[in-house]
Design an enzyme around this catalytic site. Sequence first.
Site, PDB file in Angstrom:
ATOM      1  N   CYS A   2       0.828  -1.207   0.000  1.00  0.00           N
ATOM      2  CA  CYS A   2       0.000   0.000   0.000  1.00  0.00           C
ATOM      3  C   CYS A   2       0.861   1.255   0.000  1.00  0.00           C
ATOM      4  O   CYS A   2       1.971   1.261   0.527  1.00  0.00           O
ATOM      5  CB  CYS A   2      -0.864   0.033   1.242  1.00  0.00           C
ATOM      6  SG  CYS A   2      -1.871  -1.417   1.466  1.00  0.00           S
ATOM      7  N   ARG A  27       5.164  -0.199  -6.437  1.00  0.00           N
ATOM      8  CA  ARG A  27       5.216  -1.044  -5.241  1.00  0.00           C
ATOM      9  C   ARG A  27       4.132  -2.127  -5.252  1.00  0.00           C
ATOM     10  O   ARG A  27       4.175  -3.041  -4.432  1.00  0.00           O
ATOM     11  CB  ARG A  27       5.056  -0.176  -3.989  1.00  0.00           C
ATOM     12  CG  ARG A  27       6.180   0.839  -3.829  1.00  0.00           C
ATOM     13  CD  ARG A  27       5.811   1.875  -2.809  1.00  0.00           C
ATOM     14  NE  ARG A  27       5.649   1.272  -1.498  1.00  0.00           N
ATOM     15  CZ  ARG A  27       6.590   1.214  -0.575  1.00  0.00           C
ATOM     16  NH1 ARG A  27       7.769   1.722  -0.832  1.00  0.00           N
ATOM     17  NH2 ARG A  27       6.367   0.658   0.590  1.00  0.00           N
ATOM     18  N   TRP A  77      -3.106  -2.535  -1.379  1.00  0.00           N
ATOM     19  CA  TRP A  77      -2.759  -3.920  -1.731  1.00  0.00           C
ATOM     20  C   TRP A  77      -3.567  -4.788  -0.770  1.00  0.00           C
ATOM     21  O   TRP A  77      -3.319  -4.776   0.435  1.00  0.00           O
ATOM     22  CB  TRP A  77      -1.259  -4.134  -1.563  1.00  0.00           C
ATOM     23  CG  TRP A  77      -0.757  -5.463  -2.014  1.00  0.00           C
ATOM     24  CD1 TRP A  77      -0.441  -5.830  -3.285  1.00  0.00           C
ATOM     25  CD2 TRP A  77      -0.484  -6.617  -1.191  1.00  0.00           C
ATOM     26  NE1 TRP A  77      -0.007  -7.130  -3.314  1.00  0.00           N
ATOM     27  CE2 TRP A  77      -0.023  -7.639  -2.045  1.00  0.00           C
ATOM     28  CE3 TRP A  77      -0.591  -6.885   0.162  1.00  0.00           C
ATOM     29  CZ2 TRP A  77       0.339  -8.898  -1.582  1.00  0.00           C
ATOM     30  CZ3 TRP A  77      -0.238  -8.142   0.637  1.00  0.00           C
ATOM     31  CH2 TRP A  77       0.228  -9.130  -0.242  1.00  0.00           C
ATOM     32  N   ASN A 103      -1.631   2.003   6.030  1.00  0.00           N
ATOM     33  CA  ASN A 103      -0.789   0.881   5.597  1.00  0.00           C
ATOM     34  C   ASN A 103      -0.533   0.002   6.812  1.00  0.00           C
ATOM     35  O   ASN A 103      -0.315   0.521   7.907  1.00  0.00           O
ATOM     36  CB  ASN A 103       0.568   1.363   5.081  1.00  0.00           C
ATOM     37  CG  ASN A 103       0.472   2.038   3.743  1.00  0.00           C
ATOM     38  OD1 ASN A 103      -0.608   2.172   3.186  1.00  0.00           O
ATOM     39  ND2 ASN A 103       1.612   2.472   3.223  1.00  0.00           N
ATOM     40  N   GLY A 104      -0.508  -1.305   6.624  1.00  0.00           N
ATOM     41  CA  GLY A 104      -0.240  -2.217   7.747  1.00  0.00           C
ATOM     42  C   GLY A 104      -1.466  -3.063   8.040  1.00  0.00           C
ATOM     43  O   GLY A 104      -2.412  -3.110   7.250  1.00  0.00           O
ATOM     44  N   GLU A 487      16.507 -18.669  -7.886  1.00  0.00           N
ATOM     45  CA  GLU A 487      16.223 -17.274  -8.230  1.00  0.00           C
ATOM     46  C   GLU A 487      15.703 -17.155  -9.668  1.00  0.00           C
ATOM     47  O   GLU A 487      14.783 -16.380  -9.937  1.00  0.00           O
ATOM     48  CB  GLU A 487      17.487 -16.428  -7.997  1.00  0.00           C
ATOM     49  CG  GLU A 487      17.402 -14.978  -8.425  1.00  0.00           C
ATOM     50  CD  GLU A 487      16.283 -14.167  -7.757  1.00  0.00           C
ATOM     51  OE1 GLU A 487      15.661 -14.651  -6.810  1.00  0.00           O
ATOM     52  OE2 GLU A 487      16.024 -13.051  -8.235  1.00  0.00           O
ATOM     53  N   LYS A 491      12.083 -15.625 -10.655  1.00  0.00           N
ATOM     54  CA  LYS A 491      11.896 -14.516 -11.611  1.00  0.00           C
ATOM     55  C   LYS A 491      10.839 -14.887 -12.637  1.00  0.00           C
ATOM     56  O   LYS A 491       9.970 -14.097 -12.948  1.00  0.00           O
ATOM     57  CB  LYS A 491      13.204 -14.173 -12.351  1.00  0.00           C
ATOM     58  CG  LYS A 491      14.239 -13.397 -11.592  1.00  0.00           C
ATOM     59  CD  LYS A 491      13.910 -11.962 -11.315  1.00  0.00           C
ATOM     60  CE  LYS A 491      13.158 -11.764 -10.039  1.00  0.00           C
ATOM     61  NZ  LYS A 491      13.823 -11.782  -8.794  1.00  0.00           N
ATOM     62  N   GLU A 494       7.291 -14.992 -11.068  1.00  0.00           N
ATOM     63  CA  GLU A 494       6.805 -13.668 -10.668  1.00  0.00           C
ATOM     64  C   GLU A 494       6.223 -12.870 -11.828  1.00  0.00           C
ATOM     65  O   GLU A 494       5.196 -12.230 -11.681  1.00  0.00           O
ATOM     66  CB  GLU A 494       7.965 -12.844 -10.094  1.00  0.00           C
ATOM     67  CG  GLU A 494       8.318 -13.166  -8.675  1.00  0.00           C
ATOM     68  CD  GLU A 494       9.303 -12.153  -8.121  1.00  0.00           C
ATOM     69  OE1 GLU A 494      10.411 -12.027  -8.686  1.00  0.00           O
ATOM     70  OE2 GLU A 494       8.972 -11.484  -7.151  1.00  0.00           O
ATOM     71  N   HIS A 510      14.872 -37.982  -7.166  1.00  0.00           N
ATOM     72  CA  HIS A 510      14.173 -38.347  -5.917  1.00  0.00           C
ATOM     73  C   HIS A 510      12.712 -37.916  -5.929  1.00  0.00           C
ATOM     74  O   HIS A 510      12.086 -37.820  -4.876  1.00  0.00           O
ATOM     75  CB  HIS A 510      14.905 -37.738  -4.712  1.00  0.00           C
ATOM     76  CG  HIS A 510      16.297 -38.276  -4.560  1.00  0.00           C
ATOM     77  ND1 HIS A 510      16.544 -39.563  -4.141  1.00  0.00           N
ATOM     78  CD2 HIS A 510      17.509 -37.717  -4.817  1.00  0.00           C
ATOM     79  CE1 HIS A 510      17.854 -39.772  -4.122  1.00  0.00           C
ATOM     80  NE2 HIS A 510      18.460 -38.664  -4.544  1.00  0.00           N
ATOM     81  N   LYS A 609       6.269  -4.430  -4.050  1.00  0.00           N
ATOM     82  CA  LYS A 609       7.721  -4.221  -4.039  1.00  0.00           C
ATOM     83  C   LYS A 609       8.291  -4.356  -2.633  1.00  0.00           C
ATOM     84  O   LYS A 609       9.367  -4.890  -2.439  1.00  0.00           O
ATOM     85  CB  LYS A 609       8.048  -2.832  -4.611  1.00  0.00           C
ATOM     86  CG  LYS A 609       9.536  -2.543  -4.750  1.00  0.00           C
ATOM     87  CD  LYS A 609      10.168  -3.427  -5.807  1.00  0.00           C
ATOM     88  CE  LYS A 609      11.680  -3.308  -5.857  1.00  0.00           C
ATOM     89  NZ  LYS A 609      12.278  -4.482  -6.521  1.00  0.00           N
TER      90      LYS A 609
HETATM   91  C1  AGP Z   1      11.835 -10.302  -5.745  1.00  0.00           C
HETATM   92  O1  AGP Z   1      11.739 -10.289  -7.119  1.00  0.00           O
HETATM   93  C2  AGP Z   1      10.579 -10.217  -5.023  1.00  0.00           C
HETATM   94  N1  AGP Z   1       9.775  -9.171  -5.448  1.00  0.00           N
HETATM   95  C3  AGP Z   1      10.552 -10.559  -3.551  1.00  0.00           C
HETATM   96  O2  AGP Z   1      10.822 -11.912  -3.448  1.00  0.00           O
HETATM   97  C4  AGP Z   1      11.515  -9.798  -2.620  1.00  0.00           C
HETATM   98  O3  AGP Z   1      12.833 -10.160  -2.886  1.00  0.00           O
HETATM   99  C5  AGP Z   1      11.156 -10.092  -1.168  1.00  0.00           C
HETATM  100  O4  AGP Z   1       9.851  -9.646  -0.907  1.00  0.00           O
HETATM  101  C6  AGP Z   1      12.119  -9.482  -0.184  1.00  0.00           C
HETATM  102  O5  AGP Z   1      12.136  -8.098  -0.266  1.00  0.00           O
HETATM  103  P1  AGP Z   1      13.302  -7.249   0.381  1.00  0.00           P
HETATM  104  O6  AGP Z   1      14.566  -7.626  -0.305  1.00  0.00           O
HETATM  105  O7  AGP Z   1      12.908  -5.826   0.128  1.00  0.00           O
HETATM  106  O8  AGP Z   1      13.330  -7.590   1.847  1.00  0.00           O
END
Ligand code: AGP
Length: 614
Positions: A2, A27, A77, A103-104, A487, A491, A494, A510, A609
């Site tokens: 948010c 974000r 969000w 927010n929160g 990773e 990617k 996501e 396995h 974000k």
């Molecule tokens: C990465 O592409 C993601 N958007 C997500 O996994 C991110 O790395 C994770 O939320 C951690 O965020 P931070 O590095 O700001 O703590």
Amino acid sequence: MCGIVGYIGKKRAVDVILKGLSYLEYRGYDSAGIALISNNNTNIFKAPGKLSNLKEILCLEKEENINATMGIGHTRWATHGLPTEANAHPHSCNCKSLTIVHNGIIENYKDLKPELEKKGCKFISQTDTEVAAHLIAHEFEDKKDLLKAVQSAVKKLKGAYAFCVTHKSMPDRIIAARKNAPLIIGVGEGENFIASDIPAIIEYTKKAIYLSDNQVAEIKTDSIKIYDENDTLIANKVENLPFEPIALSKMGYKHFMLKEIHEQPDVVRNVLVDKLHDEDTKVILDDVKLNKEQLSKINRIQIIACGTSLHAGLVGKYILEELTGIPTDVEASSEYIYRNTIADENTLVIGISQSGETADTITAIKQAKEKNSHILIITNRKDSAMARLADSLLPINAGIEVSVAATKSYMAQLLSLYILTIFIAENINSKENGHIKDIKKELLTLPSKLESILNDTKNIENIAKKYSSFKNFIFIARGINYPSALEGALKLKEISYINATGYPAGELKHGPIAMLDETMPVLAILNEGIVYDKVLSNCEEAKARQAKLIGVTNFIDEKHKNLFDDMVSIPEISDIVSPALNIVVLQLLAYHISEYLGKDVDQPRNLAKSVTVE
Ligand code: AGP
């Protein structure tokens, strides 16, 4: 997550707020809203979906309804309730006099709601925030002052919040409050701003006050008063904001993600500058507040992080154990916090976070701090909540990262971990100098090797096109590149929503091998080194099940010819430094698949974000 923007001054608040919210769009959010307060009147506008939907509604409004010079806005969000108009912020009380953006998460909203309902409050949304709106409105009836009402209400709230609150009978002030969620007050001349993050206000001011947990602020056109948790007025600490507005430009690239991938050679240079000069000079880390003696006492390292930062931490484990010999554990912050973690004053706890605001990691760090461990934070935001908790701070200096999918910040985290590891190894003399010298030499050549990958991406683009219709993917690797496989898969899921999973290559047989057939492409990372032949055998096993095979390798080998359907070559690199090159291929592959599929690359659905809720 948010976003909050508040404005009080002489400009049309709607313009400042909408612009600010647009800078927070990256974000991640799913609805937006704004409250404009003027002449004892409050107008609230909300829309599900993108900010453009809200803008369309506002465009149709009469000028007199939107010309206020004070207001609060929000991008939501969804956590409690669907992303509908009713659940969008601002929220209000029965008589619509009070508005709030939040927010929160208010954790005790279910306890408070029945009490408020008994007092006659009518709830029209499914959100936790609406409880705060009614609670503050009730306090206001009693106290007849918005500041006092908020001060009293927050003492009854549990959880995390950053608020902006207005009341139409007090149209000269916005009350802001924070606990475990970021909020800054931008200081202007004859005007003031409130925002959950810097980009929203940097165009207007470079001066700001960072609210701390449990503080409440009363913000007027020409004054800002901050109160601590005992409601005592405290002195304002005005700080300079670190960003230039230019940082939010795509600089000619189609997406921020592509721009950020291409920035990586410079990101590496930025991390190394002033820290690593040449292979014969020791690494300098002024911000690490541990001397030789203290470093020698460290007998355990714990790395805590989430998502992409967690994957950087996993690479960190390999290099830390290899070069320092100190046992290193890596754990997702959300797991670290709900068990009795073994840590003491001889434990070095490394928190890694691009944003420095990830709620799970902040909680984990606070837990480790209580055990007297030394807290070292690796972050892209020197001004973040996490940075403020650090005993030692290692800023990664990657520049603002707009794309929700982290790329350049991962690279900067990796490089920071190499540098930190060498720093520790050199201080405790854990490894013979020759090996460390070789790694330093290679780190210095990384920018040009990255450039050579980025200068010719045609092959990767073709592979992306060829495989974009597949619904599932498996990524395999061994050793230090296993985190690269994780990773790369993250990617891809996501930004393209393709079901991609990373496995240690040896684990295929396995279980996951059961899924292999011609519909399941397998991407393998094959680096020349001790696990090369093993990964090659695992690729043979996959090929025997008719899986399409894509290889990423630094090694020209005749054996690849009849085995791989497609191959991407990277420059020569040692196994230990190779994650920094392999990941760029995987980032580009994910980017081009997503782009080819026409997905929203920079703002993928459901993602945020910075994840400021646990
Ligand atoms: C990465 O592409 C993601 N958007 C997500 O996994 C991110 O790395 C994770 O939320 C951690 O965020 P931070 O590095 O700001 O703590």
